[in-house]
Design a protein around this motif. Structure first.
Motif, PDB file in Angstrom:
ATOM      1  N   GLY A 165       0.810  -1.226   0.000  1.00  0.00           N
ATOM      2  CA  GLY A 165       0.000   0.000   0.000  1.00  0.00           C
ATOM      3  C   GLY A 165       0.839   1.270   0.000  1.00  0.00           C
ATOM      4  N   ALA A 166       2.145   1.159   0.232  1.00  0.00           N
ATOM      5  CA  ALA A 166       3.048   2.321   0.226  1.00  0.00           C
ATOM      6  C   ALA A 166       4.484   1.807   0.277  1.00  0.00           C
ATOM      7  CB  ALA A 166       2.799   3.212   1.442  1.00  0.00           C
ATOM      8  N   VAL A 167       5.435   2.666  -0.088  1.00  0.00           N
ATOM      9  CA  VAL A 167       6.855   2.360   0.128  1.00  0.00           C
ATOM     10  C   VAL A 167       7.516   3.629   0.684  1.00  0.00           C
ATOM     11  CG1 VAL A 167       8.952   1.314  -0.809  1.00  0.00           C
ATOM     12  CG2 VAL A 167       6.810   1.053  -2.057  1.00  0.00           C
ATOM     13  N   ASN A 168       8.227   3.478   1.794  1.00  0.00           N
ATOM     14  CA  ASN A 168       8.883   4.637   2.428  1.00  0.00           C
ATOM     15  C   ASN A 168      10.380   4.717   2.168  1.00  0.00           C
ATOM     16  OD1 ASN A 168       6.656   3.486   4.560  1.00  0.00           O
ATOM     17  ND2 ASN A 168       6.594   5.714   4.348  1.00  0.00           N
ATOM     18  N   LEU A 169      11.010   3.549   1.984  1.00  0.00           N
ATOM     19  CA  LEU A 169      12.470   3.541   1.928  1.00  0.00           C
ATOM     20  C   LEU A 169      12.939   2.573   0.843  1.00  0.00           C
ATOM     21  CD1 LEU A 169      15.279   4.130   3.357  1.00  0.00           C
ATOM     22  CD2 LEU A 169      14.782   2.176   4.827  1.00  0.00           C
ATOM     23  N   VAL A 170      13.861   3.027  -0.007  1.00  0.00           N
ATOM     24  CA  VAL A 170      14.539   2.082  -0.906  1.00  0.00           C
ATOM     25  C   VAL A 170      16.027   2.152  -0.606  1.00  0.00           C
ATOM     26  CG1 VAL A 170      14.799   3.714  -2.860  1.00  0.00           C
ATOM     27  CG2 VAL A 170      14.826   1.243  -3.272  1.00  0.00           C
ATOM     28  N   VAL A 171      16.646   0.983  -0.509  1.00  0.00           N
ATOM     29  CA  VAL A 171      18.101   0.930  -0.361  1.00  0.00           C
ATOM     30  C   VAL A 171      18.660   0.242  -1.603  1.00  0.00           C
ATOM     31  CG1 VAL A 171      20.057   0.268   1.070  1.00  0.00           C
ATOM     32  CG2 VAL A 171      17.826   0.686   2.143  1.00  0.00           C
ATOM     33  N   ASN A 172      19.295   1.042  -2.459  1.00  0.00           N
ATOM     34  CA  ASN A 172      19.909   0.506  -3.678  1.00  0.00           C
ATOM     35  C   ASN A 172      21.308   0.033  -3.312  1.00  0.00           C
ATOM     36  OD1 ASN A 172      17.800   1.005  -5.683  1.00  0.00           O
ATOM     37  ND2 ASN A 172      18.082   3.145  -5.069  1.00  0.00           N
ATOM     38  N   ASN A 173      21.387  -1.256  -2.991  1.00  0.00           N
ATOM     39  CA  ASN A 173      22.568  -1.818  -2.326  1.00  0.00           C
ATOM     40  C   ASN A 173      23.302  -2.856  -3.170  1.00  0.00           C
ATOM     41  OD1 ASN A 173      24.063  -3.012   0.178  1.00  0.00           O
ATOM     42  ND2 ASN A 173      22.778  -4.713  -0.556  1.00  0.00           N
ATOM     43  N   ALA A 174      22.628  -3.503  -4.129  1.00  0.00           N
ATOM     44  CA  ALA A 174      23.265  -4.591  -4.892  1.00  0.00           C
ATOM     45  C   ALA A 174      24.549  -4.094  -5.549  1.00  0.00           C
ATOM     46  CB  ALA A 174      22.308  -5.107  -5.966  1.00  0.00           C
ATOM     47  N   GLY A 175      25.605  -4.909  -5.479  1.00  0.00           N
ATOM     48  CA  GLY A 175      26.858  -4.480  -6.097  1.00  0.00           C
ATOM     49  C   GLY A 175      27.810  -5.636  -6.334  1.00  0.00           C
ATOM     50  N   ILE A 176      28.714  -5.433  -7.297  1.00  0.00           N
ATOM     51  CA  ILE A 176      29.762  -6.417  -7.614  1.00  0.00           C
ATOM     52  C   ILE A 176      31.057  -5.655  -7.894  1.00  0.00           C
ATOM     53  CG2 ILE A 176      28.250  -8.148  -8.656  1.00  0.00           C
ATOM     54  CD1 ILE A 176      29.290  -7.056 -11.426  1.00  0.00           C
ATOM     55  N   THR A 177      32.176  -6.390  -7.903  1.00  0.00           N
ATOM     56  CA  THR A 177      33.401  -5.800  -8.441  1.00  0.00           C
ATOM     57  C   THR A 177      34.151  -6.837  -9.274  1.00  0.00           C
ATOM     58  OG1 THR A 177      35.360  -4.464  -7.980  1.00  0.00           O
ATOM     59  CG2 THR A 177      34.946  -6.304  -6.475  1.00  0.00           C
ATOM     60  N   ILE A 178      34.954  -6.350 -10.202  1.00  0.00           N
ATOM     61  CA  ILE A 178      35.843  -7.195 -11.000  1.00  0.00           C
ATOM     62  C   ILE A 178      37.215  -6.528 -10.957  1.00  0.00           C
ATOM     63  CG2 ILE A 178      36.336  -8.144 -13.301  1.00  0.00           C
ATOM     64  CD1 ILE A 178      33.341  -7.980 -13.933  1.00  0.00           C
ATOM     65  N   PHE A 179      38.249  -7.300 -10.660  1.00  0.00           N
ATOM     66  CA  PHE A 179      39.607  -6.738 -10.601  1.00  0.00           C
ATOM     67  C   PHE A 179      40.222  -6.693 -11.999  1.00  0.00           C
ATOM     68  CE2 PHE A 179      38.786  -8.196  -6.345  1.00  0.00           C
ATOM     69  CZ  PHE A 179      39.372  -7.218  -5.555  1.00  0.00           C
ATOM     70  N   GLY A 180      40.978  -5.631 -12.266  1.00  0.00           N
ATOM     71  CA  GLY A 180      41.675  -5.559 -13.554  1.00  0.00           C
ATOM     72  C   GLY A 180      42.129  -4.143 -13.843  1.00  0.00           C
ATOM     73  N   THR A 181      43.312  -3.989 -14.419  1.00  0.00           N
ATOM     74  CA  THR A 181      43.749  -2.657 -14.818  1.00  0.00           C
ATOM     75  C   THR A 181      42.906  -2.205 -16.012  1.00  0.00           C
ATOM     76  OG1 THR A 181      45.349  -3.502 -16.411  1.00  0.00           O
ATOM     77  CG2 THR A 181      46.139  -3.173 -14.140  1.00  0.00           C
ATOM     78  N   VAL A 182      42.963  -0.909 -16.295  1.00  0.00           N
ATOM     79  CA  VAL A 182      42.226  -0.369 -17.449  1.00  0.00           C
ATOM     80  C   VAL A 182      42.680  -1.093 -18.711  1.00  0.00           C
ATOM     81  CG1 VAL A 182      41.880   1.696 -18.875  1.00  0.00           C
ATOM     82  CG2 VAL A 182      41.917   1.904 -16.361  1.00  0.00           C
ATOM     83  N   GLU A 183      43.995  -1.308 -18.814  1.00  0.00           N
ATOM     84  CA  GLU A 183      44.564  -1.927 -20.014  1.00  0.00           C
ATOM     85  C   GLU A 183      44.053  -3.354 -20.226  1.00  0.00           C
ATOM     86  OE1 GLU A 183      48.762  -1.525 -19.612  1.00  0.00           O
ATOM     87  OE2 GLU A 183      49.063  -1.376 -21.779  1.00  0.00           O
ATOM     88  N   GLU A 184      43.978  -4.114 -19.144  1.00  0.00           N
ATOM     89  CA  GLU A 184      43.639  -5.538 -19.325  1.00  0.00           C
ATOM     90  C   GLU A 184      42.142  -5.825 -19.232  1.00  0.00           C
ATOM     91  OE1 GLU A 184      46.083  -7.188 -16.275  1.00  0.00           O
ATOM     92  OE2 GLU A 184      44.719  -6.649 -14.666  1.00  0.00           O
ATOM     93  N   SER A 185      41.334  -4.827 -18.840  1.00  0.00           N
ATOM     94  CA  SER A 185      39.892  -5.084 -18.671  1.00  0.00           C
ATOM     95  C   SER A 185      39.175  -5.024 -20.012  1.00  0.00           C
ATOM     96  CB  SER A 185      39.264  -4.035 -17.748  1.00  0.00           C
ATOM     97  OG  SER A 185      39.819  -4.108 -16.472  1.00  0.00           O
TER      98      SER A 185
END
Ligand code: NAD
Length: 286
Positions: free
Chosen positions: A82-102
């Motif tokens: 009937g309502a929403v008061n709070l959203v937590v945008n929490n989902a996340g990931i990371t990938i390791f790598g230099t700019v050159e190799e990504s």
């Protein structure tokens, strides 16, 4: 929002870590919760933990990159409670790598989840939060939204973007006078699965990084992180730093300006050399 009693909260990435701890804390504080994650098993575990505490969570398996799915979820949560008061945008990931190799695909994946996921959740829930008369958006950036870190350029880009997006949103809502608060969260090292689940663009073994992260770089539990986030929401804080590491980095970066990069690079070089050694030896002997 002074308390969470009888409020409705929606949390992405609630199948693990900070998202799960937030759901449990919110229920303990009297809220009703809608949880989502792309990991069906993790989400089911969180739902079970909530049910054991007498809650009746609304639970949805979704990928935050899927714009239509996030909008459908927001509408379904509003219709269900009937309502929403709070959203937590929490989902996340990371990938390791230099700019050159990504490869572009890895960069796009991190930005799609960590930035676009936040945009989708914010835009999908905003009308419902405003309609509730007492709403709040929490977007989870990172300590890596405060300073650049070698091998984390995509994650840095996404988390800096979350910060900029969220700080602009807060000002827009202050101008428009809508009843929606906004908080950007910058956790330091938190004991969760984020690095255990991470991969590397060069297919290097990330178990060494995970070990150092889990044993040395994380001082804060997800439960403590959740408490800090919710205290920030109750106090209407624009920015929440979690852990002494986040507070220290924030101070140093603001004091040094862009000059932080040289000393931080020296620390990263030493750390990377130690971590890369076993993976490199493995590669050479293979
Ligand atoms: N743990 C830390 O040290 C740390 C530090 C700074 C910021 N953060 C941020 O905190 C947030 C929560 O991470 P965590 O540490 O609890 O990690 P975690 O891996 O324990 O939890 C993240 C959850 O997000 C889910 N997820 C990932 N991609 C998704 C997608 N596309 N759609 C739906 N769900 C998805 C995962 O399945 C997982 O359940 C993330 O945004 C992360 O970047 C964490």
């Amino acid at each position: 929002m002074k308390d969470f009693q009888d409020k409705v909260a929606a949390i992405t990435g609630a199948g693990s870590g900070i998202g799960r701890a937030l759901a449990l804390q919110l229920v303990a504080d009297g809220a009703r919760v809608a949880i989502s994650d792309w990991d069906a098993d993790g989400l089911a575990e969180t739902a079970l933990l909530l049910e054991e505490r007498g809650a009746q969570p609304h639970s949805t398996v979704l990928d935050v990159r899927d714009r239509a799915a996030v909008h459908a979820w927001a509408d379904a949560v509003a219709a269900h409670f009937g309502a929403v008061n709070l959203v937590v945008n929490n989902a996340g990931i990371t990938i390791f790598g230099t700019v050159e190799e990504s490869p572009y695909e890895d960069i796009e994946k991190v930005v799609d989840v960590d930035f676009w996921g936040v945009v989708h959740g914010t835009k999908a829930f905003l009308p419902h939060l405003a309609a509730s008369g007492e709403g709040h958006v929490v977007n989870v950036s990172s300590i890596f939204g405060l300073f650049g870190v070698p091998t984390q350029s995509s994650y840095n880009a996404a988390k800096f973007a979350v910060r900029g997006f969220t700080e602009a949103l807060r000002q827009e809502l202050l101008i428009s006078g809508q009843p929606v608060g906004v908080t950007c969260v910058h956790p330091g090292g938190i004991k969760t699965n984020i690095v255990n689940n991470a991969t590397a663009s060069n297919a290097a073994d990330t178990s060494g990084i995970a070990r150092v992260f889990n044993e040395k770089l994380t001082r804060t539990t997800p439960e403590a992180a959740a408490r800090t986030i919710l205290r920030g929401v109750r106090r209407g804080r624009p920015k929440v730093l979690i852990g002494a590491d986040a507070v220290a980095v924030d101070l140093v970066v603001r004091a040094l300006g862009a000059s932080y990069q040289r000393p931080f690079a020296a620390v990263s070089r030493r750390l990377t050399a130690t971590l890369a050694a076993p993976a490199h030896r493995k590669k050479v002997s293979a």
